[in-house]
Design an enzyme around this catalytic site. Structure first.
Site, mmCIF file in Angstrom:
data_model
loop_
_atom_site.group_PDB
_atom_site.id
_atom_site.type_symbol
_atom_site.label_atom_id
_atom_site.label_comp_id
_atom_site.label_asym_id
_atom_site.label_seq_id
_atom_site.Cartn_x
_atom_site.Cartn_y
_atom_site.Cartn_z
ATOM 1 N N LYS A 229 0.847 -1.186 0.000
ATOM 2 C CA LYS A 229 0.000 0.000 0.000
ATOM 3 C C LYS A 229 0.890 1.246 0.000
ATOM 4 O O LYS A 229 1.472 1.603 1.013
ATOM 5 C CB LYS A 229 -0.922 0.040 1.224
ATOM 6 C CG LYS A 229 -1.953 1.185 1.107
ATOM 7 C CD LYS A 229 -2.509 1.665 2.428
ATOM 8 C CE LYS A 229 -1.656 2.688 3.114
ATOM 9 N NZ LYS A 229 -1.600 4.024 2.436
ATOM 10 N N CYS B 266 13.858 11.348 5.647
ATOM 11 C CA CYS B 266 14.025 11.039 7.070
ATOM 12 C C CYS B 266 15.462 11.241 7.530
ATOM 13 O O CYS B 266 15.729 11.367 8.719
ATOM 14 C CB CYS B 266 13.568 9.612 7.358
ATOM 15 S SG CYS B 266 14.358 8.409 6.282
ATOM 16 N N GLU C 132 10.228 16.066 14.549
ATOM 17 C CA GLU C 132 10.589 15.997 13.130
ATOM 18 C C GLU C 132 9.697 16.955 12.343
ATOM 19 O O GLU C 132 8.477 16.818 12.331
ATOM 20 C CB GLU C 132 10.407 14.574 12.604
ATOM 21 C CG GLU C 132 10.823 14.475 11.146
ATOM 22 C CD GLU C 132 10.822 13.053 10.611
ATOM 23 O OE1 GLU C 132 11.819 12.683 9.974
ATOM 24 O OE2 GLU C 132 9.844 12.335 10.821
#
Length: 483
Positions: free
Chosen positions: A174, A283, A387
């Site tokens: 997905k 990231c 983050e």
């Protein structure tokens, strides 16, 4: 252009869906695509197809599977420019970035695992005094559930699909509902690549609906996820009753530690790139820069000057370094971090609220934000702890090596770090003390795919890479024979 309408790919066929989600072109702010809003029914069908395909696929030799992976890589490369244009339009990144990073790496992921899967060996030990021989074998596990994010769409999807199928599993994947187009395009290549029906199934939709159905499915023993720490907590809870094997690659709040003896020109050039590449939506991006006090003023002046030259604008323009952020909501979230930093007394040297973007007419409503540099912020501030995942970095001075290490480690994340120094003893020492799964010294984002990739603390569970992905996607068995 009429809206593109995507379909799920289940059991080797495209299957239309009753409901759809709007997907935007981030560089214009307009809806351009409809993505299936799949749920339990679609996921169940995909898992059933994957389960049916497993016995035959897992019985193929590694070389037979490798041939299919290589053929898929060939076909992606043959349609390179089409994939590049689609990835840029769907994600907002520059065409240059998609052309030099995303799509070549997506093809290479298949090639890398096609090769790597042929070279593993298993363990063997002899117990002469008992007349016994022990050895291990590694078997595919079954149906792997793969959930990939929106920042590097095809790149991170293929990084999971390739090792999963190379080792003989079948998959239900997905992709993010915000960036599904290149995954759908890849489905069109499956038959020509010789991927048997049901080996790769792709179901489009949201995390709470499609993702949840996949993670909670009793016939999916493996889940590999890349995304936010918050979603990972949900996945862990949802899969807990089933004893599933989890690989979770999560966020980062990555420090750069710059000592006075660093090669400043190289360091600034690389740290601008590590802070702002792909709109800061990686990231591994640097978001906290700690600079030794004796060079702090010089570093700040040169870094801000370089950040101002990092151009943001229409993704199709080759002179731009950054394109648009993924969505309106994400842009607002990143802006709110900057506003909070400002209200706490932070100084914004360039970027958000300081520099005006000069955008072409059709991009005026796009989700753009210029490279932003902030100082004067305490380590406890949310912009230094959370983050942000945007083109924002904070710079702060330090005095001692111990201080730099403890501040570098002072967040809940532990994915990556960079260290800049010419002192060989210091780089080894500091790298060892930093709580990060990856430490780059005097460089950034140099990757040997054979070696482990992943984070500690809230940055994830498990590692990915040649050996690590092989271990994750197989089940080990110890066999003892008495003779």
């Amino acid at each position: 252009l009429p809206n593109l309408v995507l379909e799920n790919f289940i059991g080797g066929k495209f299957v239309s869906c009753q409901q759809h989600i709007d997907s935007y072109d981030p560089s214009t702010g307009e809806v351009y695509c409809k993505v299936p809003d799949s749920g339990k029914e679609e996921v169940d069908a995909a898992v059933a197809a994957a389960k049916d395909a497993f016995p035959q696929w897992s019985a193929c030799s590694p070389q037979q599977r490798a041939d299919v992976l290589n053929k898929l890589a060939d076909l992606i490369e043959a349609d390179m420019e089409e994939f590049v244009q689609a990835e840029s339009r769907d994600q907002g990144k520059t065409i240059i970035f998609a052309r030099t990073v995303d799509i070549p790496r997506a093809a290479y992921n298949f090639r890398f695992f096609a090769s790597s899967v042929l070279h593993h060996t298993t363990d063997c030990s002899l117990m002469d005094h008992m007349g016994c021989l022990n050895y291990t074998i590694r078997c595919p596990v079954g149906v792997a559930g793969l959930i990939s994010p929106w920042n590097l769409p095809l790149y991170l999807l293929t990084w999971k699909i390739a090792p999963a199928i190379a080792t003989g599993n079948t998959v239900v994947a997905k992709p993010s509902e915000m960036t599904s187009v290149t995954a759908w395009m890849m489905c069109k290549l499956m038959q020509r690549a010789g991927v048997p029906p049901g080996v790769i199934n792709i179901v489009f939709g949201t995390g709470p609906k499609a993702g949840d159905a996949l993670v909670g499915h009793p016939d999916v023993p493996l889940i590999s996820f890349t995304g936010s720490t918050k979603t990972a907590q949900r996945i862990t809870e949802r899969s807990a009753p089933f004893c599933k094997k989890l690989s979770l690659e999560l966020g980062g709040k990555n420090p750069a530690i710059i000592f006075a003896d660093a090669d400043l020109d190289k360091c600034i050039e690389t740290t601008v790139r590590s802070s702002f590449s792909n709109q800061g939506e990686i990231c591994l991006c640097t978001s906290r820069i700690y600079v030794e006090r004796s060079i702090y003023a010089e570093f700040l002046e040169k870094f801000v000057a370089a950040a101002k030259k990092w151009k943001t604008g229409a993704p199709f323009d080759p002179s731009n370094n950054n394109g648009a952020l993924i969505s309106k909501e994400h842009l607002e979230k990143v802006r709110s971090f900057v506003a909070a930093a400002k209200s706490e007394g932070g100084v914004i040297h360039c970027g958000e609220g300081v520099d005006k973007l000069d955008l072409p007419e059709r991009n005026k409503s796009g989700f753009f934000m210029p490279a932003t540099v902030i100082t004067g912020i305490s380590d406890t501030s949310s912009i230094m702890q959370e983050e942000v995942f945007g083109p924002v970095t904070c710079i702060s001075p330090f005095d001692t090596e111990d201080e730099a290490v403890s501040r570098g480690n002072g967040v809940r994340y532990g994915l990556a770090a960079t260290v800049w120094s010419r002192d060989v003893g210091r780089v080894h020492r500091v790298a060892q003390r930093l709580q990060a799964g990856l430490v780059w010294t005097n460089c950034w984002l140099v990757r040997d795919l054979n070696l482990p990739f992943g984070g500690m603390k809230s940055s994830g569970v498990g590692r990915e890479g040649g050996k690590d992905s092989y271990h994750f996607f197989t089940e080990v068995k110890t066999i003892t024979i008495k003779h």
